[in-house]
Design a protein around this motif. Structure first.
Motif, PDB file in Angstrom:
ATOM      1  N   GLN A  40      36.464  42.457  22.510  1.00 56.97           N
ATOM      2  CA  GLN A  40      35.271  42.860  21.762  1.00 56.97           C
ATOM      3  C   GLN A  40      34.126  43.172  22.724  1.00 56.97           C
ATOM      4  O   GLN A  40      34.092  42.657  23.847  1.00 56.97           O
ATOM      5  CB  GLN A  40      34.853  41.747  20.806  1.00 56.97           C
ATOM      6  CG  GLN A  40      35.829  41.514  19.674  1.00 56.97           C
ATOM      7  CD  GLN A  40      35.302  40.512  18.667  1.00 56.97           C
ATOM      8  OE1 GLN A  40      34.399  39.731  18.958  1.00 56.97           O
ATOM      9  NE2 GLN A  40      35.858  40.536  17.461  1.00 56.97           N
ATOM     10  N   PRO A  41      33.179  43.997  22.298  1.00 49.12           N
ATOM     11  CA  PRO A  41      32.003  44.250  23.134  1.00 49.12           C
ATOM     12  C   PRO A  41      31.330  42.943  23.546  1.00 49.12           C
ATOM     13  O   PRO A  41      31.200  42.027  22.729  1.00 49.12           O
ATOM     14  CB  PRO A  41      31.102  45.089  22.228  1.00 49.12           C
ATOM     15  CG  PRO A  41      32.060  45.798  21.327  1.00 49.12           C
ATOM     16  CD  PRO A  41      33.160  44.812  21.064  1.00 49.12           C
ATOM     17  N   GLY A  42      30.953  42.875  24.814  1.00 51.69           N
ATOM     18  CA  GLY A  42      30.369  41.659  25.354  1.00 51.69           C
ATOM     19  C   GLY A  42      31.373  40.715  25.966  1.00 51.69           C
ATOM     20  O   GLY A  42      30.986  39.734  26.617  1.00 51.69           O
ATOM     21  N   GLY A  43      32.651  40.998  25.775  1.00 50.12           N
ATOM     22  CA  GLY A  43      33.698  40.136  26.295  1.00 50.12           C
ATOM     23  C   GLY A  43      34.011  40.375  27.753  1.00 50.12           C
ATOM     24  O   GLY A  43      33.378  41.209  28.416  1.00 50.12           O
ATOM     25  N   SER A  44      35.004  39.639  28.247  1.00 47.23           N
ATOM     26  CA  SER A  44      35.380  39.700  29.659  1.00 47.23           C
ATOM     27  C   SER A  44      36.883  39.835  29.822  1.00 47.23           C
ATOM     28  O   SER A  44      37.653  39.396  28.960  1.00 47.23           O
ATOM     29  CB  SER A  44      34.921  38.423  30.382  1.00 47.23           C
ATOM     30  OG  SER A  44      33.520  38.270  30.332  1.00 47.23           O
ATOM     31  N   GLN A  96      31.675  46.975  27.456  1.00 47.80           N
ATOM     32  CA  GLN A  96      31.136  47.866  26.442  1.00 47.80           C
ATOM     33  C   GLN A  96      32.199  48.892  26.054  1.00 47.80           C
ATOM     34  O   GLN A  96      33.133  49.142  26.829  1.00 47.80           O
ATOM     35  CB  GLN A  96      29.887  48.555  26.978  1.00 47.80           C
ATOM     36  CG  GLN A  96      28.775  47.610  27.370  1.00 47.80           C
ATOM     37  CD  GLN A  96      28.318  46.748  26.202  1.00 47.80           C
ATOM     38  OE1 GLN A  96      28.178  47.223  25.070  1.00 47.80           O
ATOM     39  NE2 GLN A  96      28.088  45.467  26.467  1.00 47.80           N
ATOM     40  N   PRO A  97      32.063  49.501  24.901  1.00 50.03           N
ATOM     41  CA  PRO A  97      33.057  50.499  24.478  1.00 50.03           C
ATOM     42  C   PRO A  97      33.291  51.601  25.513  1.00 50.03           C
ATOM     43  O   PRO A  97      34.420  52.093  25.646  1.00 50.03           O
ATOM     44  CB  PRO A  97      32.461  51.057  23.183  1.00 50.03           C
ATOM     45  CG  PRO A  97      31.684  49.906  22.622  1.00 50.03           C
ATOM     46  CD  PRO A  97      31.091  49.217  23.823  1.00 50.03           C
ATOM     47  N   GLU A  98      32.260  51.968  26.254  1.00 55.86           N
ATOM     48  CA  GLU A  98      32.426  53.014  27.267  1.00 55.86           C
ATOM     49  C   GLU A  98      33.258  52.565  28.461  1.00 55.86           C
ATOM     50  O   GLU A  98      33.597  53.384  29.328  1.00 55.86           O
ATOM     51  CB  GLU A  98      31.056  53.529  27.748  1.00 55.86           C
ATOM     52  CG  GLU A  98      30.123  52.457  28.238  1.00 55.86           C
ATOM     53  CD  GLU A  98      29.172  51.975  27.140  1.00 55.86           C
ATOM     54  OE1 GLU A  98      29.574  51.958  25.956  1.00 55.86           O
ATOM     55  OE2 GLU A  98      28.021  51.626  27.498  1.00 55.86           O
ATOM     56  N   THR A 112      46.618  49.728  33.782  1.00 58.01           N
ATOM     57  CA  THR A 112      46.552  48.743  32.706  1.00 58.01           C
ATOM     58  C   THR A 112      45.463  49.174  31.734  1.00 58.01           C
ATOM     59  O   THR A 112      44.356  49.531  32.142  1.00 58.01           O
ATOM     60  CB  THR A 112      46.318  47.317  33.256  1.00 58.01           C
ATOM     61  OG1 THR A 112      46.392  46.371  32.191  1.00 58.01           O
ATOM     62  CG2 THR A 112      44.988  47.186  33.978  1.00 58.01           C
ATOM     63  N   GLN A 113      45.788  49.171  30.453  1.00 62.38           N
ATOM     64  CA  GLN A 113      44.876  49.670  29.426  1.00 62.38           C
ATOM     65  C   GLN A 113      43.837  48.616  29.068  1.00 62.38           C
ATOM     66  O   GLN A 113      44.180  47.462  28.780  1.00 62.38           O
ATOM     67  CB  GLN A 113      45.665  50.049  28.171  1.00 62.38           C
ATOM     68  CG  GLN A 113      44.801  50.462  26.997  1.00 62.38           C
ATOM     69  CD  GLN A 113      44.149  51.823  27.191  1.00 62.38           C
ATOM     70  OE1 GLN A 113      44.789  52.774  27.613  1.00 62.38           O
ATOM     71  NE2 GLN A 113      42.847  51.910  26.878  1.00 62.38           N
ATOM     72  N   VAL A 114      42.587  49.033  29.063  1.00 59.18           N
ATOM     73  CA  VAL A 114      41.482  48.192  28.604  1.00 59.18           C
ATOM     74  C   VAL A 114      40.843  48.898  27.417  1.00 59.18           C
ATOM     75  O   VAL A 114      40.431  50.065  27.527  1.00 59.18           O
ATOM     76  CB  VAL A 114      40.444  47.971  29.718  1.00 59.18           C
ATOM     77  CG1 VAL A 114      39.212  47.256  29.167  1.00 59.18           C
ATOM     78  CG2 VAL A 114      41.069  47.165  30.857  1.00 59.18           C
ATOM     79  N   THR A 115      40.770  48.202  26.304  1.00 59.81           N
ATOM     80  CA  THR A 115      40.151  48.748  25.102  1.00 59.81           C
ATOM     81  C   THR A 115      39.051  47.796  24.654  1.00 59.81           C
ATOM     82  O   THR A 115      39.307  46.618  24.424  1.00 59.81           O
ATOM     83  CB  THR A 115      41.170  48.937  23.978  1.00 59.81           C
ATOM     84  OG1 THR A 115      42.222  49.789  24.429  1.00 59.81           O
ATOM     85  CG2 THR A 115      40.513  49.555  22.754  1.00 59.81           C
ATOM     86  N   VAL A 116      37.841  48.325  24.578  1.00 60.31           N
ATOM     87  CA  VAL A 116      36.697  47.529  24.149  1.00 60.31           C
ATOM     88  C   VAL A 116      36.268  48.046  22.779  1.00 60.31           C
ATOM     89  O   VAL A 116      35.775  49.170  22.654  1.00 60.31           O
ATOM     90  CB  VAL A 116      35.536  47.613  25.150  1.00 60.31           C
ATOM     91  CG1 VAL A 116      34.408  46.670  24.721  1.00 60.31           C
ATOM     92  CG2 VAL A 116      36.009  47.283  26.552  1.00 60.31           C
ATOM     93  N   SER A 117      36.479  47.214  21.782  1.00 57.80           N
ATOM     94  CA  SER A 117      36.205  47.656  20.414  1.00 57.80           C
ATOM     95  C   SER A 117      36.025  46.441  19.522  1.00 57.80           C
ATOM     96  O   SER A 117      36.647  45.397  19.735  1.00 57.80           O
ATOM     97  CB  SER A 117      37.361  48.510  19.900  1.00 57.80           C
ATOM     98  OG  SER A 117      37.161  48.854  18.543  1.00 57.80           O
ATOM     99  N   SER A 118      35.166  46.611  18.524  1.00 58.18           N
ATOM    100  CA  SER A 118      34.991  45.553  17.551  1.00 58.18           C
ATOM    101  C   SER A 118      35.913  45.760  16.353  1.00 58.18           C
ATOM    102  O   SER A 118      35.918  44.953  15.424  1.00 58.18           O
ATOM    103  CB  SER A 118      33.528  45.495  17.097  1.00 58.18           C
ATOM    104  OG  SER A 118      33.125  46.751  16.599  1.00 58.18           O
TER     105      SER A 118
END
Length: 114
Positions: free
Chosen positions: A13-17, A86-88, A108-114
């Motif tokens: 999620q946005p804000g995560g690590s 962040q999503p970007e 490795t895929q990183v997806t930032v999304s709520s």
């Protein structure tokens, strides 16, 4: 032949690590400046962070202050600690030498999304 294997991506999620790892086989990475690259959907691959063999780091673009690159030469591994995602930041992340690049790993895929 050098092989690079990236891991640690996922959905956050946005804000995560997340912490990414890059393990090298074959010739070791010691002695080379290593980098983490990101390829966002529909965009070219771009360098986001680099670290010299001596441990000096550089960060590029919007990741400054949020990402930390590190390396363990004894383990032939490079890391990317990513905070305040962040999503970007969404994309496929790869590691490689910053210069004299070798064959790319699978990323490795990183997806930032709520």
């Amino acid at each position: 032949q050098v092989q690079l294997v990236e891991s640690g991506g996922g959905l956050v999620q946005p804000g995560g690590s997340l912490t990414l790892s890059c393990a090298a086989s074959g010739r070791i990475i010691s002695g080379y400046t290593m980098g983490w690259y990101r390829q966002a959907p529909g965009k070219q691959r771009e360098l986001v962070a680099s670290i010299t063999s001596g441990g000096s780091t550089n960060y590029y673009g919007s990741v400054k202050g949020r990402f930390t690159i590190s390396r363990d030469n004894a383990k032939n591994t490079v890391y990317l600690q990513m905070n305040s995602l962040q999503p970007e930041d969404t994309g496929v992340y790869y590691c490689n030498r910053a210069f004299q690049r070798v064959s790319w790993g699978q990323g490795t895929q990183v997806t930032v999304s709520s």
